[in-house]
Write an enzyme that holds these catalytic residues in place. Structure first.
Site, PDB file in Angstrom:
ATOM      1  N   GLY A  78    -137.631 -28.865  60.887  1.00 25.62           N
ATOM      2  CA  GLY A  78    -138.726 -28.380  61.482  1.00 25.62           C
ATOM      3  C   GLY A  78    -139.668 -29.491  62.086  1.00 25.62           C
ATOM      4  N   GLY A 126    -134.654 -27.158  58.506  1.00 29.25           N
ATOM      5  CA  GLY A 126    -134.373 -26.016  59.600  1.00 29.25           C
ATOM      6  C   GLY A 126    -133.256 -25.937  60.230  1.00 29.25           C
ATOM      7  CD  GLU A 149    -136.008 -29.315  53.000  1.00 27.58           C
ATOM      8  OE1 GLU A 149    -135.595 -28.930  54.227  1.00 27.58           O
ATOM      9  OE2 GLU A 149    -135.119 -29.590  52.022  1.00 27.58           O
ATOM     10  CG  ASP A 157    -138.133 -24.441  53.985  1.00 19.10           C
ATOM     11  OD1 ASP A 157    -137.435 -25.360  53.886  1.00 19.10           O
ATOM     12  OD2 ASP A 157    -139.173 -23.974  54.530  1.00 19.10           O
TER      13      ASP A 157
END
Length: 371
Positions: A78, A126, A149, A157
């Site tokens: 992301g 992502g 992350e 996530d």
């Protein structure tokens, strides 16, 4: 064909083509390694929903745009600089990004037509979220897969709590805590990829998908499979015993103690890597992956939406581990995050537990309708 490509709003960051029965999506932000913006998430969602309802489209493929002379990148994650800015500004687009990204991840995992992810080069964060739900996950020797992350004070996530938990043994905990970058052979060994295509065959593969006859979903899959090859041998099986010995320990402190007591180079390097991560968010991550083994994907995504809300809002932007981690990596680039607390011994179990309390009643959860 124009009716098969709905209006898109990301200013060219997503490109869409139709060739026969195939809808082809290109992530077109190569200068940022095709990192996902909110506009890209929205455009992918628009396309996938439109094509799901279009009988003319029988399959979808997703690729990342490249840069001449630069390493390949499917999607590096992301847009973390946007997340940092939005957190400090109190921008509601921060919450929109995660809600809509997780909805997109769920859509891909449950897509009614074959969805093919051409995962050449960097596939992180992502990028894993928009590829792990694919019917066919295609890798090359240039593929590098990771959920890094914890290095920015976040947790894996985009469904990572669920798909990492599906890896053999305790590989999921190891990948989640360390952010280890897996090559194609190991990714295939651990169930994070399906097919290997040598990079020298990628130009012909992409050209055939774009311009060759694609009369059916079966033909799209056959186009990929006829160029597939045996992957290099993985050493993942050799690592499994060590991973299981250390990462099956009941607590984060016990994992670190087990690694510290070992005398081999791998254990020393792994221990050193963990000491650089956010202690608080490693504790959250370990709990997430272990819960993920008992959750459906939808329930995992709802839990991750709770966790990411807390990651940015529980302490406020000024004390968020995630905001600090992004600052150190991508804003100031001093690579010296000031984690609070600074050591695993100082992590308060009550604070870890607070991450797992939803800020919303079930009927008001932003992902309440995921099936």
């Amino acid at each position: 064909m124009s009716e098969l490509i709905p209006p898109l709003a990301s200013d060219g960051q997503i490109l869409a083509e139709v060739n026969g029965c195939l809808g082809l999506i290109t992530l077109n932000r190569p200068q940022a390694l095709n990192a996902l913006s909110l506009g890209m998430v929205r455009d992918m969602t628009t396309l996938l929903r439109h094509w799901a309802a279009s009988p003319e489209i029988e399959a979808v493929a997703v690729i990342g745009a490249g840069r001449e002379g630069k390493p390949a990148a499917f999607c590096a994650g992301g847009d973390i600089r946007f997340l940092h800015q939005a957190a400090h500004a109190g921008d509601p687009a921060l919450d929109d990004f995660f809600t809509e990204e997780y909805r997109l991840n769920h859509l891909i995992h449950n897509y009614p037509k074959p969805y093919v992810a051409l995962m050449d080069g960097i596939v992180m964060g992502g990028g894993m979220g928009i590829s792990q739900g694919s019917r066919l996950r295609v890798l090359s020797e240039r593929s590098v897969l990771a959920m890094p992350e914890t290095a920015i004070g976040l947790f894996p996530d985009v469904g990572g709590g669920w798909f990492l938990a599906q890896c053999p043994g305790h590989v999921g905990e190891w990948l989640a805590l360390t952010g280890h970058q897996a090559a194609a052979a190991d990714a295939l060994e651990w169930g994070l990829g399906d097919v290997y295509v040598c990079s020298e065959n990628w130009p012909a593969l992409i050209d055939e998908l774009r311009r060759g006859a694609q009369p059916s979903a079966e033909h799209v899959v056959a186009t990929v499979m006829q160029r597939s090859d045996l992957a290099p041998l993985s050493d993942g099986a050799d690592l499994l015993a060590a991973i299981n010995r250390h990462f099956s320990q009941p607590t984060l402190a016990a994992v670190l103690a087990s690694l510290a007591a070992a005398e081999d180079t791998w254990a020393r390097q792994t221990h050193a890597a963990l000491l650089k991560r956010s202690p608080l968010m490693m504790a959250v991550t370990l709990e997430l992956v272990r819960r993920g083994r008992q959750l459906s994907l939808a329930d995992d995504l709802r839990l991750e939406r709770d966790l990411v809300h807390h990651a940015f809002h529980l302490r406020g932007a000024a004390r968020s581990e995630t905001v600090e981690g992004i600052r150190a990596l991508a804003v100031d680039k001093d690579h010296a995050p000031r984690w609070q607390p600074a050591s695993v011994a100082e992590v308060d179990p009550a604070e870890v537990a607070s991450f797992f309390v939803s800020p919303w009643p079930a009927q008001a959860h932003p992902l309440r309708d995921l099936a």
